[in-house]
Design an enzyme around this catalytic site. Structure first.
Site, PDB file in Angstrom:
ATOM      1  N   LYS A  22       0.742  -0.916   0.691  1.00  0.00           N
ATOM      2  CA  LYS A  22       0.174   0.423  -0.193  1.00  0.00           C
ATOM      3  C   LYS A  22       0.446   1.403  -0.408  1.00  0.00           C
ATOM      4  CE  LYS A  22      -1.396   1.437   3.924  1.00  0.00           C
ATOM      5  NZ  LYS A  22      -1.165   2.284   4.871  1.00  0.00           N
ATOM      6  N   ASN A  23       1.988   1.145   0.894  1.00  0.00           N
ATOM      7  CA  ASN A  23       2.422   2.531   0.719  1.00  0.00           C
ATOM      8  C   ASN A  23       3.658   2.901   0.006  1.00  0.00           C
ATOM      9  OD1 ASN A  23       1.370   3.386   3.253  1.00  0.00           O
ATOM     10  ND2 ASN A  23       3.368   2.565   5.310  1.00  0.00           N
ATOM     11  N   CYS A 115      -3.274  12.301  14.924  1.00  0.00           N
ATOM     12  CA  CYS A 115      -4.233  10.524  14.397  1.00  0.00           C
ATOM     13  C   CYS A 115      -3.683   9.820  15.580  1.00  0.00           C
ATOM     14  CB  CYS A 115      -3.898  10.277  12.856  1.00  0.00           C
ATOM     15  SG  CYS A 115      -1.935   9.305  13.457  1.00  0.00           S
ATOM     16  N   ARG A 120       1.781  14.406  13.869  1.00  0.00           N
ATOM     17  CA  ARG A 120       1.444  14.234  12.616  1.00  0.00           C
ATOM     18  C   ARG A 120       1.870  15.420  11.839  1.00  0.00           C
ATOM     19  NH1 ARG A 120      -0.037   7.966  10.073  1.00  0.00           N
ATOM     20  NH2 ARG A 120       1.648   8.721   8.396  1.00  0.00           N
ATOM     21  N   ASP A 303       6.354   0.890  12.011  1.00  0.00           N
ATOM     22  CA  ASP A 303       4.998  -0.465  10.907  1.00  0.00           C
ATOM     23  C   ASP A 303       5.057  -1.723  11.549  1.00  0.00           C
ATOM     24  OD1 ASP A 303       3.727   2.216  10.035  1.00  0.00           O
ATOM     25  OD2 ASP A 303       4.438   1.621   8.250  1.00  0.00           O
ATOM     26  N   ARG A 395      -7.585  -1.270   5.824  1.00  0.00           N
ATOM     27  CA  ARG A 395      -7.021  -0.134   4.966  1.00  0.00           C
ATOM     28  C   ARG A 395      -5.977  -0.827   5.056  1.00  0.00           C
ATOM     29  NH1 ARG A 395      -6.188   5.480   8.620  1.00  0.00           N
ATOM     30  NH2 ARG A 395      -5.037   5.419   6.600  1.00  0.00           N
TER      31      ARG A 395
HETATM   32  N1  EPU Z   1       7.578  15.049  10.862  1.00  0.00           N
HETATM   33  C1  EPU Z   1       7.007  16.141  10.691  1.00  0.00           C
HETATM   34  N2  EPU Z   1       6.779  17.046  10.127  1.00  0.00           N
HETATM   35  C2  EPU Z   1       6.393  16.478   8.917  1.00  0.00           C
HETATM   36  C3  EPU Z   1       6.348  15.215   8.534  1.00  0.00           C
HETATM   37  C4  EPU Z   1       6.809  14.353   9.714  1.00  0.00           C
HETATM   38  O1  EPU Z   1       7.815  16.497  11.884  1.00  0.00           O
HETATM   39  O2  EPU Z   1       6.334  17.588   7.847  1.00  0.00           O
HETATM   40  C5  EPU Z   1       7.791  13.661  11.657  1.00  0.00           C
HETATM   41  C6  EPU Z   1       6.830  12.276  12.045  1.00  0.00           C
HETATM   42  O3  EPU Z   1       5.719  13.102  13.195  1.00  0.00           O
HETATM   43  C7  EPU Z   1       6.807  11.269  12.445  1.00  0.00           C
HETATM   44  C8  EPU Z   1       8.576  11.167  11.865  1.00  0.00           C
HETATM   45  O4  EPU Z   1       8.403  12.229  11.009  1.00  0.00           O
HETATM   46  O5  EPU Z   1       7.235  11.472  14.098  1.00  0.00           O
HETATM   47  C9  EPU Z   1       8.309  10.823  10.645  1.00  0.00           C
HETATM   48  O6  EPU Z   1       6.771  10.737  10.189  1.00  0.00           O
HETATM   49  P1  EPU Z   1       6.496  10.563   8.160  1.00  0.00           P
HETATM   50  O7  EPU Z   1       6.746  11.474   7.388  1.00  0.00           O
HETATM   51  O8  EPU Z   1       8.300   9.351   7.644  1.00  0.00           O
HETATM   52  O9  EPU Z   1       5.836   9.511   8.561  1.00  0.00           O
HETATM   53  P2  EPU Z   1       4.966   9.378   7.281  1.00  0.00           P
HETATM   54  O10 EPU Z   1       6.039   9.906   5.606  1.00  0.00           O
HETATM   55  O11 EPU Z   1       3.682  10.377   7.630  1.00  0.00           O
HETATM   56  C10 EPU Z   1       4.571   7.062   6.001  1.00  0.00           C
HETATM   57  C11 EPU Z   1       3.983   5.538   6.351  1.00  0.00           C
HETATM   58  C12 EPU Z   1       3.871   5.110   7.737  1.00  0.00           C
HETATM   59  C13 EPU Z   1       4.579   4.912   7.935  1.00  0.00           C
HETATM   60  C14 EPU Z   1       5.161   6.603   8.235  1.00  0.00           C
HETATM   61  C15 EPU Z   1       7.468   5.963   9.571  1.00  0.00           C
HETATM   62  C16 EPU Z   1       2.750   5.980   4.452  1.00  0.00           C
HETATM   63  C17 EPU Z   1       1.949   6.681   3.233  1.00  0.00           C
HETATM   64  N3  EPU Z   1       2.870   5.939   5.559  1.00  0.00           N
HETATM   65  O12 EPU Z   1       4.001   8.339   7.127  1.00  0.00           O
HETATM   66  O13 EPU Z   1       3.403   4.220   7.329  1.00  0.00           O
HETATM   67  O14 EPU Z   1       4.372   5.114   9.589  1.00  0.00           O
HETATM   68  O15 EPU Z   1       5.983   6.722   7.222  1.00  0.00           O
HETATM   69  O16 EPU Z   1       7.912   4.881   8.054  1.00  0.00           O
HETATM   70  O17 EPU Z   1       3.602   6.025   3.691  1.00  0.00           O
HETATM   71  C18 EPU Z   1       1.027   1.880   8.126  1.00  0.00           C
HETATM   72  O18 EPU Z   1       1.900   1.840   7.177  1.00  0.00           O
HETATM   73  O19 EPU Z   1       0.711   2.068   8.644  1.00  0.00           O
HETATM   74  C19 EPU Z   1       1.811   4.064   8.171  1.00  0.00           C
HETATM   75  C20 EPU Z   1       1.249   5.045   9.422  1.00  0.00           C
END
Ligand code: EPU
Length: 420
Positions: A22-23, A115, A120, A303, A395
């Site tokens: 999915k990701n 969330c 996030r 994850d 999901r």
């Molecule tokens: N963060 C910030 N600012 C930003 C972006 C991120 O402070 O602008 C922080 C977040 O709050 C968190 C950390 O950086 O503490 C890492 O977050 P990241 O941005 O990497 O997470 P994401 O891109 O929103 C993706 C996956 C998640 C997975 C995370 C970490 C997708 C669609 N989602 O989320 O997947 O947990 O990377 O590996 O790729 C899941 O599949 O269950 C899921 C939540």
């Protein structure tokens, strides 16, 4: 709302084919906005989040058809907006921001809220786009981004962000000049996106390392691509083999994407035969308690933290689990405790004292991976577990009850007529 009923205590045995990730699929779908025409993807999992992204692209004017392959025709894009209703059900909707500003010079994307797993924010996505010349305004809960043409920039992320890296990678592909992304995410999903962008004509070097260089081009063209196997689904089924003392063949997977998970699970006593595209895993004797910290890739993935905690609940000692990516990702703890687990949370750490057995109970899924941990605990527990709110599970886990039933689990889905 559907419920899953699981009768635990059966050692799982047989083959589980791993679905597409999915990701990895979601950013590929967002990337279609960068090039007008018909894009085609194979190995796309049938999941709620994929349908949500289809609805989002459809809302913008794309034509999505899902059969054997998912085709997305972006010739008719007319609405440059990701509305609140869709973003609130799936945060990954924010992945359309970079492509829209880069190709259409404008985007209006609802701000995702907090969330179940943490605050996030998307500040790093926005700062990066600003550095590339976008004007960003926040209006009525929406991010409104405008730019004449984005320009290249040297961007260092304060923190590693997966979708942040993906968003800027897509935006930079159509920007004028060179963009360097430092402290970039190295996740296989980022590499897979870069591969597709390159097929579309993008010039990208270094994806999979901490520094990615992108030389912007003026136009990209649609292509076709196969979605990589889901490494988190693979990890989840590896834990299923361990927690049920079963014997599973996990096929159609990429073991090199789960090296940290393999190493950690070997320390818990899980035996594995790792082949090029499959893993045979079998549980032996006692589950050893080991400590674990989550890290960005190639470390142990956040994850997989909840699923690993379910396994450690039945360990032979004490395990210290530290969550370093999302501050509140412990929603599964109270539910695992209802099944008899002994877990104490302090700040970002959880102390898991292994118990001799878990017992089935009514529990509630709170987010995707928390739900997976409850399924795993239920498979090992004595008696029957009823998991409500399984839409979270839908999901991200394709056909989970079918796959588990095929390897011997007693699991079925029922409609909750009370609508709880
Ligand atoms: N963060 C910030 N600012 C930003 C972006 C991120 O402070 O602008 C922080 C977040 O709050 C968190 C950390 O950086 O503490 C890492 O977050 P990241 O941005 O990497 O997470 P994401 O891109 O929103 C993706 C996956 C998640 C997975 C995370 C970490 C997708 C669609 N989602 O989320 O997947 O947990 O990377 O590996 O790729 C899941 O599949 O269950 C899921 C939540």
């Amino acid at each position: 709302m559907d419920k899953l009923i699981i009768e635990g205590g059966i050692a799982l045995e047989g083959e589980v084919p791993i679905s597409g990730a999915k990701n990895a699929a979601l950013p590929l779908m967002a990337a279609t906005l960068l090039a007008r025409g018909r894009h085609g993807f194979s190995n796309v999992p049938r999941l709620r989040d994929i349908r949500t992204m289809q609805n989002l692209l459809g809302h913008m004017g794309a034509l999505c058809e899902s059969g054997e392959e998912l085709t997305i025709d972006t010739s008719g894009i007319a609405t440059l907006e990701a509305p609140y209703d869709l973003v609130k059900t799936m945060r990954a909707s924010v992945l359309v921001l970079g492509p829209l500003v880069a190709r259409y010079q404008r985007a209006r994307v609802s701000l995702p809220g907090g969330c179940a797993i943490g605050a996030r924010p998307i500040n790093l996505h926005l700062q990066g786009l600003q550095q590339m010349g976008a004007d960003i305004a926040l209006e009525h809960g929406y991010v409104v981004a405008t730019a004449k043409r984005l320009h290249g920039a040297a961007i260092t992320f304060d923190q590693i962000t997966v979708t942040g890296t993906e968003n800027l990678l897509m935006a930079a592909s159509l920007a004028q000049g060179t963009t360097i992304l430092r402290n970039a995410a190295c996740e296989p999903e980022v590499v897979a996106l870069a591969e597709y962008l390159r097929k579309m004509g993008a010039r990208i070097e270094g994806a999979g390392t901490e520094e990615i260089t992108i030389e912007g081009v003026t136009e990209l063209t649609p292509a076709t691509h196969e979605v990589i196997p889901d490494r988190i689904e693979l990890g989840t089924y590896l834990v299923a083999a361990g927690i049920t003392h079963g014997h599973l063949q996990l096929t159609r997977c990429r073991p090199e994407h789960v090296e940290a998970v393999i190493r950690k699970l070997q320390m818990t006593g899980l035996k594995m035969e790792v082949r090029e595209q499959s893993i045979e895993a079998w549980g032996t004797g006692e589950i050893q308690s080991v400590d674990m910290k989550t890290w960005p890739y190639p470390g142990f993935p956040t994850d997989m933290q909840a699923q690993f905690m379910a396994l450690m609940s039945l360990g032979n000692g004490v395990s210290l689990i530290t969550e370093q990516i999302f501050e509140k990702r412990y929603m599964h703890v109270s539910e695992l405790r209802r099944m008899g687990a002994n877990i104490e949370v302090e700040g970002r750490s959880a102390v898991v004292r292994g118990v001799g057995r878990l017992s089935g109970a009514p529990v509630m899924a709170t987010d995707l991976r928390a739900s997976a941990s409850l399924v795993l605990a239920a498979l090992a527990a004595e008696g029957t577990t009823e998991i409500s709110r399984v839409y979270h599970l839908d999901r991200g886990y394709e056909a989970i009850e079918k796959k588990l039933a095929a390897v011997g689990a007693r699991i079925h889905r029922v409609r909750d007529i009370r609508g709880a």
